[in-house]
Scaffold this active site. Structure first.
Site, PDB file in Angstrom:
ATOM      1  CD1 TRP A  21      -2.600   1.779   0.746  1.00  0.00           C
ATOM      2  CD2 TRP A  21      -1.657   1.989   2.763  1.00  0.00           C
ATOM      3  NE1 TRP A  21      -3.168   2.865   1.375  1.00  0.00           N
ATOM      4  CE2 TRP A  21      -2.601   3.018   2.614  1.00  0.00           C
ATOM      5  CE3 TRP A  21      -0.937   1.923   3.963  1.00  0.00           C
ATOM      6  CZ2 TRP A  21      -2.862   3.972   3.599  1.00  0.00           C
ATOM      7  CZ3 TRP A  21      -1.191   2.860   4.946  1.00  0.00           C
ATOM      8  CH2 TRP A  21      -2.146   3.872   4.771  1.00  0.00           C
ATOM      9  CD  GLN A  27       7.031   6.462   0.349  1.00  0.00           C
ATOM     10  OE1 GLN A  27       6.227   5.659   0.786  1.00  0.00           O
ATOM     11  NE2 GLN A  27       8.010   6.922   1.087  1.00  0.00           N
ATOM     12  CE1 TYR A  54      -4.369  -0.852  -0.259  1.00  0.00           C
ATOM     13  CE2 TYR A  54      -2.676  -2.535  -0.338  1.00  0.00           C
ATOM     14  CZ  TYR A  54      -3.708  -1.905   0.324  1.00  0.00           C
ATOM     15  OH  TYR A  54      -4.067  -2.328   1.583  1.00  0.00           O
ATOM     16  CB  SER A 151     -10.107  -5.421   5.397  1.00  0.00           C
ATOM     17  OG  SER A 151      -9.313  -4.361   5.887  1.00  0.00           O
ATOM     18  CD1 TRP A 204      -5.344  -3.057   8.221  1.00  0.00           C
ATOM     19  CD2 TRP A 204      -4.432  -0.998   8.268  1.00  0.00           C
ATOM     20  NE1 TRP A 204      -6.351  -2.131   8.331  1.00  0.00           N
ATOM     21  CE2 TRP A 204      -5.836  -0.862   8.356  1.00  0.00           C
ATOM     22  CE3 TRP A 204      -3.649   0.159   8.265  1.00  0.00           C
ATOM     23  CZ2 TRP A 204      -6.477   0.370   8.459  1.00  0.00           C
ATOM     24  CZ3 TRP A 204      -4.279   1.389   8.363  1.00  0.00           C
ATOM     25  CH2 TRP A 204      -5.671   1.489   8.453  1.00  0.00           C
ATOM     26  CB  SER A 205      -0.520   0.692   9.959  1.00  0.00           C
ATOM     27  OG  SER A 205      -0.718   1.109   8.634  1.00  0.00           O
ATOM     28  NE  ARG A 227       3.661   5.077   4.471  1.00  0.00           N
ATOM     29  CZ  ARG A 227       3.133   3.894   4.750  1.00  0.00           C
ATOM     30  NH1 ARG A 227       2.081   3.819   5.556  1.00  0.00           N
ATOM     31  NH2 ARG A 227       3.637   2.781   4.242  1.00  0.00           N
ATOM     32  N   GLY A 284       5.077  -2.584   5.858  1.00  0.00           N
ATOM     33  CA  GLY A 284       5.421  -1.948   4.599  1.00  0.00           C
ATOM     34  C   GLY A 284       6.888  -1.572   4.669  1.00  0.00           C
ATOM     35  CD  GLN A 290      12.059   1.581   5.542  1.00  0.00           C
ATOM     36  OE1 GLN A 290      11.173   1.144   4.816  1.00  0.00           O
ATOM     37  NE2 GLN A 290      12.181   2.868   5.832  1.00  0.00           N
TER      38      GLN A 290
HETATM   39  N1  NAP Z   1      -6.811  -3.321   5.002  1.00  0.00           N
HETATM   40  C1  NAP Z   1      -6.565  -2.038   5.018  1.00  0.00           C
HETATM   41  O1  NAP Z   1      -7.492  -1.205   5.009  1.00  0.00           O
HETATM   42  C2  NAP Z   1      -5.148  -1.582   5.026  1.00  0.00           C
HETATM   43  C3  NAP Z   1      -4.825  -0.231   5.221  1.00  0.00           C
HETATM   44  C4  NAP Z   1      -3.486   0.126   5.246  1.00  0.00           C
HETATM   45  C5  NAP Z   1      -2.498  -0.848   5.075  1.00  0.00           C
HETATM   46  N2  NAP Z   1      -2.831  -2.144   4.849  1.00  0.00           N
HETATM   47  C6  NAP Z   1      -1.824  -3.209   4.616  1.00  0.00           C
HETATM   48  O2  NAP Z   1      -0.806  -3.132   5.600  1.00  0.00           O
HETATM   49  C7  NAP Z   1       0.451  -2.964   4.947  1.00  0.00           C
HETATM   50  C8  NAP Z   1       1.387  -2.209   5.838  1.00  0.00           C
HETATM   51  O3  NAP Z   1       0.907  -0.895   6.123  1.00  0.00           O
HETATM   52  P1  NAP Z   1       1.947   0.245   6.412  1.00  0.00           P
HETATM   53  O4  NAP Z   1       2.848   0.395   5.232  1.00  0.00           O
HETATM   54  O5  NAP Z   1       1.219   1.433   6.914  1.00  0.00           O
HETATM   55  O6  NAP Z   1       2.767  -0.472   7.626  1.00  0.00           O
HETATM   56  P2  NAP Z   1       3.860  -0.030   8.647  1.00  0.00           P
HETATM   57  O7  NAP Z   1       4.778  -1.198   8.705  1.00  0.00           O
HETATM   58  O8  NAP Z   1       3.231   0.457   9.891  1.00  0.00           O
HETATM   59  O9  NAP Z   1       4.616   1.223   7.980  1.00  0.00           O
HETATM   60  C9  NAP Z   1       5.503   1.002   6.917  1.00  0.00           C
HETATM   61  C10 NAP Z   1       6.302   2.240   6.626  1.00  0.00           C
HETATM   62  O10 NAP Z   1       7.076   2.609   7.773  1.00  0.00           O
HETATM   63  C11 NAP Z   1       8.417   2.949   7.398  1.00  0.00           C
HETATM   64  N3  NAP Z   1       9.294   1.909   7.928  1.00  0.00           N
HETATM   65  C12 NAP Z   1       9.157   0.560   7.831  1.00  0.00           C
HETATM   66  N4  NAP Z   1      10.128  -0.083   8.466  1.00  0.00           N
HETATM   67  C13 NAP Z   1      10.912   0.863   9.011  1.00  0.00           C
HETATM   68  C14 NAP Z   1      12.083   0.795   9.809  1.00  0.00           C
HETATM   69  N5  NAP Z   1      12.610  -0.376  10.148  1.00  0.00           N
HETATM   70  N6  NAP Z   1      12.635   1.966  10.226  1.00  0.00           N
HETATM   71  C15 NAP Z   1      12.093   3.155   9.871  1.00  0.00           C
HETATM   72  N7  NAP Z   1      10.978   3.280   9.094  1.00  0.00           N
HETATM   73  C16 NAP Z   1      10.390   2.137   8.682  1.00  0.00           C
HETATM   74  C17 NAP Z   1       8.414   2.955   5.850  1.00  0.00           C
HETATM   75  O11 NAP Z   1       8.021   4.241   5.378  1.00  0.00           O
HETATM   76  P3  NAP Z   1       9.041   5.413   4.936  1.00  0.00           P
HETATM   77  O12 NAP Z   1      10.383   4.805   4.686  1.00  0.00           O
HETATM   78  O13 NAP Z   1       8.420   5.986   3.717  1.00  0.00           O
HETATM   79  O14 NAP Z   1       9.004   6.369   6.071  1.00  0.00           O
HETATM   80  C18 NAP Z   1       7.319   1.967   5.521  1.00  0.00           C
HETATM   81  O15 NAP Z   1       6.778   2.125   4.227  1.00  0.00           O
HETATM   82  C19 NAP Z   1       0.086  -2.289   3.632  1.00  0.00           C
HETATM   83  O16 NAP Z   1       1.072  -2.407   2.645  1.00  0.00           O
HETATM   84  C20 NAP Z   1      -1.155  -3.053   3.253  1.00  0.00           C
HETATM   85  O17 NAP Z   1      -0.818  -4.325   2.728  1.00  0.00           O
HETATM   86  C21 NAP Z   1      -4.140  -2.510   4.836  1.00  0.00           C
END
Ligand code: NAP
Length: 332
Positions: A21, A27, A54, A151, A204-205, A227, A284, A290
């Site tokens: 996502w 991005q 997405y 979801s 998620w997230s 982000r 993500g 990461q």
């Molecule tokens: N069902 C739904 O409605 C829904 C909604 C949202 C998401 N999702 C699912 O959940 C997945 C994950 O969501 P999310 O991307 O928000 O998850 P997240 O893991 O909370 O955030 C990921 C973001 O955090 C940063 N990051 C990740 N690891 C890091 C680290 N070790 N150190 C520093 N920064 C780090 C990166 O962004 P930067 O490098 O850009 O800062 C990365 O893109 C999505 O891809 C999707 O599959 C589902």
């Protein structure tokens, strides 16, 4: 990597899954996206989550290219349907027409003849639930999806859907909600109902979109390339966490992570996995490093004192109101 059953089913998923996502097709450039998926595969991640919506369907295409050539049986590929994928009234929602059309588009873009899990991305108040579940049953019976998930559905919606799934003899095995130290809406009703029904959470997230990595500092501009600086869409979604009270409390978690010998990102991801109803944390990543950092959270046990200390720090800024994750009253 460690693996868990998804709900009360035979399907096993990696404790950490990779989701695309906001990042793929948006991005990050294609080579960075491919490198992140490679890092995920090399780290033992077998479960990949995407959605038709997405990046206006581009994220599925990127994932399809990234996974091409991998042994299909060694992967669990998940996608979703509900949010708009085109301009028409029927390019959205959970009608039979849209489900049947959208699954075919997803399979074409993902370059596979089936997904392992097909998820309703929200509840659709404009379609009778019977119509939706019967369409899902046909998707399963045609071999285009092995299992069905939802979801951000409420406990009452999970119960109703589960009863219909039993009648139709199709496996409804998962819910995909937001869950992190800062977002704990599912704890009061969704998790108890899911445990009873044999439904597992793929959350998620788990890092609150990067906030729980500790890289956003109170009173400071966000780090370059993060982000929060992605004006296309990311900045808008992460904004809810970017206030000084939240960011100051997150900084107070740092000594706790250090004492436990973990990075902040590992602590955040390990925290959601302490809940036995959570089968997998979908992380993500915009960079392969990461992914490498985050996967080491698999199998980590956090002790009761540490969990209590975390709660004391974050409780005043934790979201618990189910109204915050209610599906739209009207189709978007
Ligand atoms: N069902 C739904 O409605 C829904 C909604 C949202 C998401 N999702 C699912 O959940 C997945 C994950 O969501 P999310 O991307 O928000 O998850 P997240 O893991 O909370 O955030 C990921 C973001 O955090 C940063 N990051 C990740 N690891 C890091 C680290 N070790 N150190 C520093 N920064 C780090 C990166 O962004 P930067 O490098 O850009 O800062 C990365 O893109 C999505 O891809 C999707 O599959 C589902």
């Amino acid at each position: 990597m460690e693996f868990r059953h998804l709900g009360r089913s035979g399907l096993m998923v990696s404790e950490i899954s990779y989701g695309n996502w906001i990042t793929h097709g948006s991005q990050v450039e294609e080579d960075a996206a491919l490198a992140c998926v490679r890092a995920a595969l090399d780290s033992g991640i077998t479960t990949f989550d995407t959605a038709d919506v997405y990046a206006g369907t581009r994220a599925e295409s990127v994932l399809g290219r990234a996974l091409k050539g991998e042994r299909r049986e060694g992967l669990e590929i998940f996608t979703k349907v509900y949010w708009p994928t085109g301009p028409g009234r029927n390019d959205r929602g959970l009608s039979r027409k849209h489900i049947m059309e959208s699954i075919d588009g997803s399979l074409r873009r993902l370059q596979t003849d089936h997904v392992d899990l097909y998820q309703a991305h929200r509840y659709d108040y404009s379609t009778p639930l019977e119509e939706t579940m019967e369409a899902f049953a046909d998707v399963v019976r045609s071999g285009k999806a092995h299992y069905i998930g939802v979801s951000e559905w409420k406990a009452s919606q999970l119960r109703e859907a589960h009863a219909l799934a039993r009648e139709l003899r199709i496996p409804l095995i998962s819910n995909q909600p937001q869950y992190s130290m800062l977002w704990r809406v599912i704890e009061t009703e969704v998790i108890p109902a899911s445990e009873e029904l044999g439904i597992g959470q793929i959350v998620w997230s788990p890092m609150a979109q990067g906030v729980l990595s500790g890289k956003y500092l109170p009173g400071q501009p966000p780090p370059a390339g993060s982000r929060a600086t992605d004006e296309k869409s990311g900045a808008n979604f992460i904004a809810r966490f970017l206030n000084d009270d939240v960011l100051t409390r997150v900084q107070r978690l740092k000594p706790l992570a250090e004492q436990a010998g973990l990075t902040m990102a590992q602590l955040a991801v390990a925290w959601v996995l302490q809940n036995p109803n959570v089968a997998s944390a979908i992380v993500g990543a915009s960079r392969p490093e990461q992914v490498h950092d985050n996967v080491t959270a698999a199998g980590v046990k956090l002790d009761a004192d540490l969990l209590k200390a975390i709660d004391e720090i974050v409780e005043p800024v934790t979201e618990r109101d189910p109204a915050k994750t209610e599906s739209p009253a009207q189709r978007p």
